[in-house]
Write a protein that holds these residues in place. Structure first.
Motif, PDB file in Angstrom:
ATOM      1  N   PRO A  29      28.820  33.959  27.121  1.00  0.00           N
ATOM      2  CA  PRO A  29      29.599  32.726  27.269  1.00  0.00           C
ATOM      3  C   PRO A  29      31.063  32.997  26.918  1.00  0.00           C
ATOM      4  N   ALA A  30      31.974  32.285  27.569  1.00  0.00           N
ATOM      5  CA  ALA A  30      33.407  32.545  27.382  1.00  0.00           C
ATOM      6  C   ALA A  30      33.818  32.491  25.913  1.00  0.00           C
ATOM      7  N   VAL A  31      33.234  31.576  25.122  1.00  0.00           N
ATOM      8  CA  VAL A  31      33.673  31.444  23.720  1.00  0.00           C
ATOM      9  C   VAL A  31      33.276  32.651  22.863  1.00  0.00           C
ATOM     10  N   GLU A  32      32.323  33.460  23.337  1.00  0.00           N
ATOM     11  CA  GLU A  32      31.921  34.634  22.552  1.00  0.00           C
ATOM     12  C   GLU A  32      32.588  35.901  23.060  1.00  0.00           C
ATOM     13  N   SER A  33      33.260  35.782  24.199  1.00  0.00           N
ATOM     14  CA  SER A  33      33.867  36.953  24.823  1.00  0.00           C
ATOM     15  C   SER A  33      35.356  37.007  24.460  1.00  0.00           C
ATOM     16  N   SER A  34      35.913  38.202  24.486  1.00  0.00           N
ATOM     17  CA  SER A  34      37.362  38.321  24.343  1.00  0.00           C
ATOM     18  C   SER A  34      38.004  37.728  25.587  1.00  0.00           C
ATOM     19  N   VAL A  35      39.325  37.495  25.502  1.00  0.00           N
ATOM     20  CA  VAL A  35      40.048  37.121  26.721  1.00  0.00           C
ATOM     21  C   VAL A  35      40.501  38.381  27.465  1.00  0.00           C
ATOM     22  N   VAL A  36      40.355  39.528  26.827  1.00  0.00           N
ATOM     23  CA  VAL A  36      40.912  40.792  27.324  1.00  0.00           C
ATOM     24  C   VAL A  36      40.045  41.402  28.430  1.00  0.00           C
ATOM     25  N   LEU A  37      38.738  41.332  28.208  1.00  0.00           N
ATOM     26  CA  LEU A  37      37.802  41.958  29.144  1.00  0.00           C
ATOM     27  C   LEU A  37      36.516  41.152  29.160  1.00  0.00           C
ATOM     28  N   ARG A  38      35.933  41.013  30.344  1.00  0.00           N
ATOM     29  CA  ARG A  38      34.616  40.386  30.427  1.00  0.00           C
ATOM     30  C   ARG A  38      33.672  41.266  31.225  1.00  0.00           C
ATOM     31  N   ALA A  39      32.411  41.231  30.799  1.00  0.00           N
ATOM     32  CA  ALA A  39      31.367  41.965  31.515  1.00  0.00           C
ATOM     33  C   ALA A  39      30.648  40.976  32.431  1.00  0.00           C
ATOM     34  N   TYR A  40      30.381  41.404  33.661  1.00  0.00           N
ATOM     35  CA  TYR A  40      29.710  40.558  34.656  1.00  0.00           C
ATOM     36  C   TYR A  40      28.430  41.220  35.122  1.00  0.00           C
ATOM     37  N   ARG A  41      27.465  40.382  35.509  1.00  0.00           N
ATOM     38  CA  ARG A  41      26.215  40.906  36.029  1.00  0.00           C
ATOM     39  C   ARG A  41      26.395  41.310  37.490  1.00  0.00           C
ATOM     40  N   LEU A  42      25.955  42.522  37.820  1.00  0.00           N
ATOM     41  CA  LEU A  42      26.004  42.950  39.222  1.00  0.00           C
ATOM     42  C   LEU A  42      25.094  42.050  40.045  1.00  0.00           C
ATOM     43  N   PRO A  43      25.537  41.646  41.251  1.00  0.00           N
ATOM     44  CA  PRO A  43      24.638  40.848  42.093  1.00  0.00           C
ATOM     45  C   PRO A  43      23.415  41.688  42.493  1.00  0.00           C
ATOM     46  N   ARG A  44      22.321  41.013  42.758  1.00  0.00           N
ATOM     47  CA  ARG A  44      21.120  41.733  43.164  1.00  0.00           C
ATOM     48  C   ARG A  44      21.391  42.573  44.422  1.00  0.00           C
ATOM     49  N   LYS A  45      20.814  43.747  44.470  1.00  0.00           N
ATOM     50  CA  LYS A  45      20.924  44.675  45.612  1.00  0.00           C
ATOM     51  C   LYS A  45      22.333  45.263  45.766  1.00  0.00           C
ATOM     52  N   VAL A  46      23.208  45.099  44.787  1.00  0.00           N
ATOM     53  CA  VAL A  46      24.537  45.711  44.858  1.00  0.00           C
ATOM     54  C   VAL A  46      24.681  46.682  43.690  1.00  0.00           C
ATOM     55  N   SER A  47      24.846  47.984  44.004  1.00  0.00           N
ATOM     56  CA  SER A  47      25.002  48.964  42.928  1.00  0.00           C
ATOM     57  C   SER A  47      26.440  48.946  42.433  1.00  0.00           C
ATOM     58  N   TYR A  48      26.640  49.420  41.202  1.00  0.00           N
ATOM     59  CA  TYR A  48      27.997  49.516  40.679  1.00  0.00           C
ATOM     60  C   TYR A  48      28.844  50.404  41.591  1.00  0.00           C
ATOM     61  N   GLU A  49      28.276  51.527  42.025  1.00  0.00           N
ATOM     62  CA  GLU A  49      29.042  52.488  42.826  1.00  0.00           C
ATOM     63  C   GLU A  49      29.549  51.833  44.111  1.00  0.00           C
ATOM     64  N   PHE A  50      28.676  51.056  44.761  1.00  0.00           N
ATOM     65  CA  PHE A  50      29.067  50.412  46.024  1.00  0.00           C
ATOM     66  C   PHE A  50      30.203  49.406  45.780  1.00  0.00           C
ATOM     67  N   LEU A  51      30.047  48.634  44.715  1.00  0.00           N
ATOM     68  CA  LEU A  51      31.075  47.625  44.397  1.00  0.00           C
ATOM     69  C   LEU A  51      32.398  48.315  44.044  1.00  0.00           C
ATOM     70  N   HIS A  52      32.307  49.339  43.193  1.00  0.00           N
ATOM     71  CA  HIS A  52      33.507  50.067  42.769  1.00  0.00           C
ATOM     72  C   HIS A  52      34.241  50.658  43.974  1.00  0.00           C
ATOM     73  N   ASP A  53      33.485  51.360  44.838  1.00  0.00           N
ATOM     74  CA  ASP A  53      34.132  52.050  45.963  1.00  0.00           C
ATOM     75  C   ASP A  53      34.728  51.051  46.955  1.00  0.00           C
ATOM     76  N   GLY A  54      34.005  49.957  47.190  1.00  0.00           N
ATOM     77  CA  GLY A  54      34.503  48.928  48.113  1.00  0.00           C
ATOM     78  C   GLY A  54      35.774  48.284  47.587  1.00  0.00           C
ATOM     79  N   LEU A  55      35.812  48.031  46.277  1.00  0.00           N
ATOM     80  CA  LEU A  55      37.009  47.407  45.694  1.00  0.00           C
ATOM     81  C   LEU A  55      38.156  48.404  45.622  1.00  0.00           C
ATOM     82  N   LYS A  56      37.831  49.660  45.354  1.00  0.00           N
ATOM     83  CA  LYS A  56      38.901  50.673  45.287  1.00  0.00           C
ATOM     84  C   LYS A  56      39.573  50.812  46.656  1.00  0.00           C
TER      85      LYS A  56
END
Ligand SMILES: *Cc1c(COP(=O)(O)O)cnc(C)c1O
Length: 359
Positions: free
Chosen positions: A285-312
């Motif tokens: 929840p936002a109140v427990e997280s820093s404002v500096v960085l947040r961790a998000y859940r990867l959507p189902r069927k999307v690997s980190y590598e695919f998301l990273h490379d697509g965004l890069k």
């Protein structure tokens, strides 16, 4: 390319220009004026009184500052209680081990709250503990550890609290009243270039220690020499120029509280955007997280590598989670020179990449 990793950050043009200032010998008065100014401005970021506190500069990454703090401020006969709820908490224990410092750990699963009751009990049961070491913003998960209660407990028991404030100094509020020292770096919330770390220590805590476990990371030696316009070794002079400029920029933009508001606005743009366009949800929840960085859940069927490379490919560098979390999370930091419009673009780019992944 925009950096959304937790440091180094995208530099502003004025900080980048400062890296190209004229070369300077570190034994000349011009260098000592620079060193004095940076030390003074670092204390001013959190409104600290220079008669009680000192800012000590080291050349190295953030970990150099954290290790110098622990290896110097824990006296030879000291014993540390380390609280771990992520990678950087575990690193504090490793620093104790490598430096031959007697330590005990209180560990909870990565991402969980600090186990304050257990810490309080351990401090009651083990009178030999002289210090507690903890991470403020645990960048592993984005959790902002609550230091208010912890620092009050430490103060009541006369135990020194040593804080890794690497990814919070300059933005989040830090309850300095109850802490002995914290360590941080130029290249996170202050928006400088990587290469300079620093420790903000109570002068009394430095005076009280007899430990010099390391030659290069002897914080007392740095403090003593920097106080008399000297330095033990060759510092990263250009990086220090950039840090001075970054500290001017930080003050010009309104200081620590303004930077926190800026990050909150950015984090909110990302978090609400991710939820709106691709149903990506934060770990905490936002109140427990820093404002500096947040961790998000990867959507189902999307690997980190695919998301990273697509965004890069679209101009954004995001950050993987560590250990087993790598398969389920990704991280977005909002430090650095980062216009709001680019964060809106990030949200749209993410929805594009997710759509491609699921097609
Ligand atoms: C980034 C970070 C570090 C280590 O930084 P280096 O510059 O790689 O040494 C330590 N602690 C925390 C909380 C961090 O976020």
């Amino acid at each position: 390319m925009l950096l959304l990793n937790p440091g180094p950050v995208t530099l502003s043009p004025r900080v980048r220009a400062a890296l190209a200032r004229p070369d300077l010998c570190h034994r000349e008065p011009e260098f000592f004026a620079l060193q004095d100014e940076v030390r003074k401005r670092l204390l001013a970021v959190h409104d600290l009184d220079p008669s009680t506190w000192t800012a000590v500069l080291l050349t190295g990454s953030a970990t150099a500052g954290v290790e110098a703090m622990i290896a110097t401020l824990v006296p030879r006969t000291g014993r540390v209680l380390v609280i771990e709820n992520g990678v950087y908490g575990e690193r504090l224990s490793e620093i104790c081990d490598r430096n031959g410092i007697d330590s005990v750990r209180v560990t909870v699963e990565w991402g969980l709250r600090l186990p304050i009751d257990e810490v309080a009990q351990r401090l009651r049961d083990r009178p030999g503990i002289t210090h507690v070491a903890v991470v403020h913003h645990e960048t592993t998960t984005g959790r902002l550890n609550d230091l208010e209660v912890l620092s009050a407990i430490c103060r009541a028991r006369g135990v020194g609290l040593l804080v890794d404030a690497v990814s919070s100094f300059g933005a989040e509020a830090i309850p300095f009243d109850g802490i002995a020292a914290c360590a941080s770096t130029a290249h996170k919330c202050l928006h400088g270039a990587p290469g300079i770390a620093f420790v903000i220590a109570r002068r009394a805590a430095l005076d009280a220690t007899d430990a010099a476990r390391s030659l290069y990371l002897d914080l007392k030696a740095y403090a003593r020499l920097q106080d008399k316009q000297s330095t033990p070794f060759t510092p990263a002079v250009h990086v220090l120029h950039a840090l001075r400029e970054a500290l001017h920029e930080h003050a010009d933009e309104g200081g620590r509280a303004a930077r926190m508001s800026l990050y909150l606005r950015r984090a909110t743009i990302v978090e609400t955007g991710m939820a709106r366009v691709c149903d990506i949800r934060p770990l905490l929840p936002a109140v427990e997280s820093s404002v500096v960085l947040r961790a998000y859940r990867l959507p189902r069927k999307v690997s980190y590598e695919f998301l990273h490379d697509g965004l890069k490919a679209r101009g954004f560098v995001i950050y993987a989670a560590q250990g087993a979390l790598r398969r389920i999370l990704f991280r977005i930091a909002v430090m650095g020179d980062l216009p709001d419009a680019d964060l809106e673009r990030l949200v749209l780019a993410t929805s594009e990449v997710v759509r491609v992944a699921k097609a």
